[in-house]
Design an enzyme around this catalytic site. Structure first.
Site, short mmCIF file in Angstrom:
data_model
loop_
_atom_site.label_atom_id
_atom_site.label_comp_id
_atom_site.label_asym_id
_atom_site.label_seq_id
_atom_site.Cartn_x
_atom_site.Cartn_y
_atom_site.Cartn_z
CE LYS A 113 -4.17 -1.47 1.90
NZ LYS A 113 -5.55 -1.21 2.74
CE LYS A 195 -6.18 -7.57 -1.79
NZ LYS A 195 -5.85 -7.29 -0.69
CE LYS A 198 -13.69 -3.02 0.66
NZ LYS A 198 -12.88 -2.97 1.76
P1 TYM Z 1 -10.90 -5.17 3.68
O1 TYM Z 1 -11.73 -4.17 3.91
O2 TYM Z 1 -9.73 -4.95 2.73
O3 TYM Z 1 -11.61 -6.58 3.40
C1 TYM Z 1 -12.80 -6.99 4.09
C2 TYM Z 1 -12.53 -8.56 4.21
O4 TYM Z 1 -12.57 -9.04 2.76
C3 TYM Z 1 -11.44 -9.97 2.55
N1 TYM Z 1 -11.07 -9.76 1.10
C4 TYM Z 1 -10.98 -10.63 0.51
N2 TYM Z 1 -11.20 -12.12 0.53
C5 TYM Z 1 -10.68 -12.91 -0.69
N3 TYM Z 1 -10.56 -12.27 -1.82
C6 TYM Z 1 -10.20 -11.09 -1.79
N4 TYM Z 1 -9.51 -10.56 -3.14
C7 TYM Z 1 -10.58 -9.95 -0.93
N5 TYM Z 1 -10.15 -8.67 -0.69
C8 TYM Z 1 -10.71 -8.76 0.50
C9 TYM Z 1 -10.45 -9.39 3.56
O5 TYM Z 1 -9.54 -10.07 3.78
C10 TYM Z 1 -11.29 -9.00 4.89
O6 TYM Z 1 -11.58 -10.20 5.53
N6 TYM Z 1 -7.84 -4.75 7.53
C11 TYM Z 1 -9.06 -5.05 7.21
C12 TYM Z 1 -10.29 -4.76 8.11
C13 TYM Z 1 -10.03 -4.77 9.51
C14 TYM Z 1 -10.44 -6.09 10.34
C15 TYM Z 1 -10.06 -5.94 11.61
C16 TYM Z 1 -10.47 -7.53 9.84
C17 TYM Z 1 -9.82 -3.99 10.53
N7 TYM Z 1 -9.78 -4.42 11.59
C18 TYM Z 1 -10.31 -6.65 12.63
C19 TYM Z 1 -10.66 -8.36 10.85
C20 TYM Z 1 -10.53 -8.01 12.15
C21 TYM Z 1 -9.28 -4.97 5.73
O7 TYM Z 1 -8.73 -3.85 5.33
O8 TYM Z 1 -10.35 -5.57 5.15
#
Ligand code: TYM
Length: 329
Positions: A113, A195, A198
Site C-alpha cells: 500500500k 487480488k 475495492k
Molecule cells: P478489507 O476491507 O480490505 O476487506 C474485508 C474482508 O474481505 C477480505 N477480502 C478478500 N477475500 C478474498 N479475496 C479477496 N480478493 C479479498 N479482498 C478482501 C479481507 O481479507 C477481509 O476479511 N484490515 C481489514 C479490516 C479490519 C479487520 C479488523 C478485519 C480492520 N480491523 C479486525 C478483521 C478484524 C481490511 O482492510 O479488510
C-alpha cells in the site's frame, strides 16, 4: 466451555465485491448462531489513505446496508462503526507501546500500500495493524474470519497479545484467524495475477455484490483467460484457476469437485456461462434486500448506534484492565 467470540471488520472504502463476500462476509453470516458476533465498519482504518469526507460518510452507511442485506442479523450480531467506540483509538496507543517498528515493517500489506501511494505515506498506514489488533483484542475475540490477505495482521495481533500478557499479566485472549477453504483469495477478472480489490478502478476488475445481472455477465464473459482449453486449476494458468475458485466459493464445492464438474466443458466459454448464472442467483437476494433497506437509512443508522452502545462496555472494561496492568489509569 467458554463461548466463542467472533470479531471481524471491513473498510467502508468502496463497493463491496465478491472477494469480500466469499472471503469474509459469507462466513460471518453462516456462523451467526454459533458464537457471539461483533462486526465493525472500520472507518478509522479508511483514513490511512486520502478520502473525501462526504463520500466516506455515504460509504459507511452503504456498507452497513450491504452487510445487513447479506444476512447480518441484528438480533444475533452487533454491527457498529469503529469511530463510534472511542476505545479503539485508546487501546491502539497502549498496544503501539508494545509493538516494535521491525514487526510493523514486515507487514506485506504496508509495503504494497505504501508503494501504491503517490506523494506522502501517512504514519497511520504504518501503524494500521496496531489499530486492527486493538479492534480484535478489545472484545476478547476467539475467532477472526478474514480472507487470506489479513492473515498476517491476525498473526501480529496474536503476537502483540502474547507479548503484552507476558509482560503485564493475562489481560488479552489470543485470537485465531478463520480463513475459508474456498474464496480466501479471489483475483481480479481483468488480471488474475492481482487480488480483487475495492480500490482498483475499471469496470471489468471486480464483480460487486450489487452489480446487475447484465454487469455480472459482462465482467465474467470478458474475464482474462489463459491459452489452452483445459479446465484445470494450475498456478501457471491463473485465469481459469480464479474462475474455478469463484465457482467453488459460490457453490460450496472443493476446487477438485469444480474441476470434475467441468470435465466435459468445451473450453472456458462454458465455464464462464455457468459461472454467470450461479453468481446472478447467489447475489440476487442480497441485491433485493439492499433495495428495500436503502429506502430506510434512519433504521440502519439506529441499528449502528445500538450496535455501538452494546459493545462499548466490553471495550471499556478491556481498556481499563490493560491500562491498569501497564501501571497507568
Ligand atoms: P478489507 O476491507 O480490505 O476487506 C474485508 C474482508 O474481505 C477480505 N477480502 C478478500 N477475500 C478474498 N479475496 C479477496 N480478493 C479479498 N479482498 C478482501 C479481507 O481479507 C477481509 O476479511 N484490515 C481489514 C479490516 C479490519 C479487520 C479488523 C478485519 C480492520 N480491523 C479486525 C478483521 C478484524 C481490511 O482492510 O479488510
Amino acid at each position: 466451555m467458554a463461548r466463542s467470540v467472533v470479531f471481524s471488520g471491513i473498510q467502508p472504502t468502496g463497493a463491496i465485491h465478491i472477494g469480500n463476500y466469499f472471503g469474509a462476509i459469507k462466513q460471518w453470516v453462516a456462523g451467526q448462531d454459533d458464537a457471539e458476533n461483533i462486526f465493525c465498519l472500520v472507518d478509522m482504518h479508511a483514513l490511512t489513505v486520502p478520502q473525501e469526507p462526504d463520500v466516506l460518510r455515504g460509504q459507511i452507511l452503504e456498507t452497513a446496508m450491504v452487510l445487513f442485506a447479506a444476512g447480518i442479523d441484528p438480533a444475533k450480531s452487533r454491527l457498529f462503526v469503529q469511530s463510534h467506540v472511542r476505545e479503539h483509538g485508546e487501546l491502539t496507543w497502549y498496544l503501539s507501546c508494545v509493538a516494535s517498528m521491525g514487526q510493523l515493517q514486515r507487514m506485506t500489506q504496508f509495503k504494497e500500500k505504501s508503494e501504491a501511494q503517490r506523494g506522502e505515506v501517512r504514519a497511520g498506514l504504518f501503524t494500521y495493524p496496531v489499530l486492527m489488533a486493538a479492534d480484535i483484542l478489545l472484545y476478547r475475540t476467539t475467532h477472526v474470519p478474514v480472507g487470506e490477505d489479513q492473515k498476517q495482521h491476525v498473526e501480529l495481533t496474536r503476537d502483540l497479545a502474547q507479548r503484552f500478557n507476558a509482560s503485564f499479566g493475562d489481560v488479552f485472549v489470543i485470537p485465531e484467524p478463520a480463513i475459508p477453504k474456498a474464496g480466501a483469495r479471489i483475483m481480479g477478472l481483468d488480471d488474475p495475477t492481482k487480488k480483487m480489490s475495492k480500490s482498483v478502478p475499471g469496470s471489468y476488475h471486480a464483480i460487486r455484490v450489487l452489480d446487475t445481472p447484465e454487469q455480472i455477465k459482462k465482467t465474467v464473459m470478458s474475464a482474462q483467460t489463459d491459452s489452452g482449453r483445459d479446465v484445470r486449476a494450475d498456478p501457471a494458468r491463473p485465469g481459469i484457476t480464479n474462475l474455478l475458485g469463484i465457482y467453488a466459493a459460490a457453490t460450496g464445492a472443493s476446487l477438485e469437485a469444480a474441476e470434475t464438474h467441468f470435465a466435459d466443458a468445451r473450453g472456458y466459454g462454458d465455464v464462464k456461462k455457468e459461472l454467470v448464472e450461479i453468481l446472478v442467483e447467489t447475489l440476487r437476494p442480497l441485491r433485493e434486500r439492499y433495495a428495500e433497506l436503502s429506502s430506510d437509512p434512519t433504521t440502519v443508522r439506529e441499528l449502528l448506534q445500538q450496535g455501538a452502545d452494546a459493545v462499548r462496555p466490553i471495550a471499556s472494561e478491556t481498556v481499563d484492565r490493560a491500562k491498569h496492568a501497564m501501571g497507568v489509569g
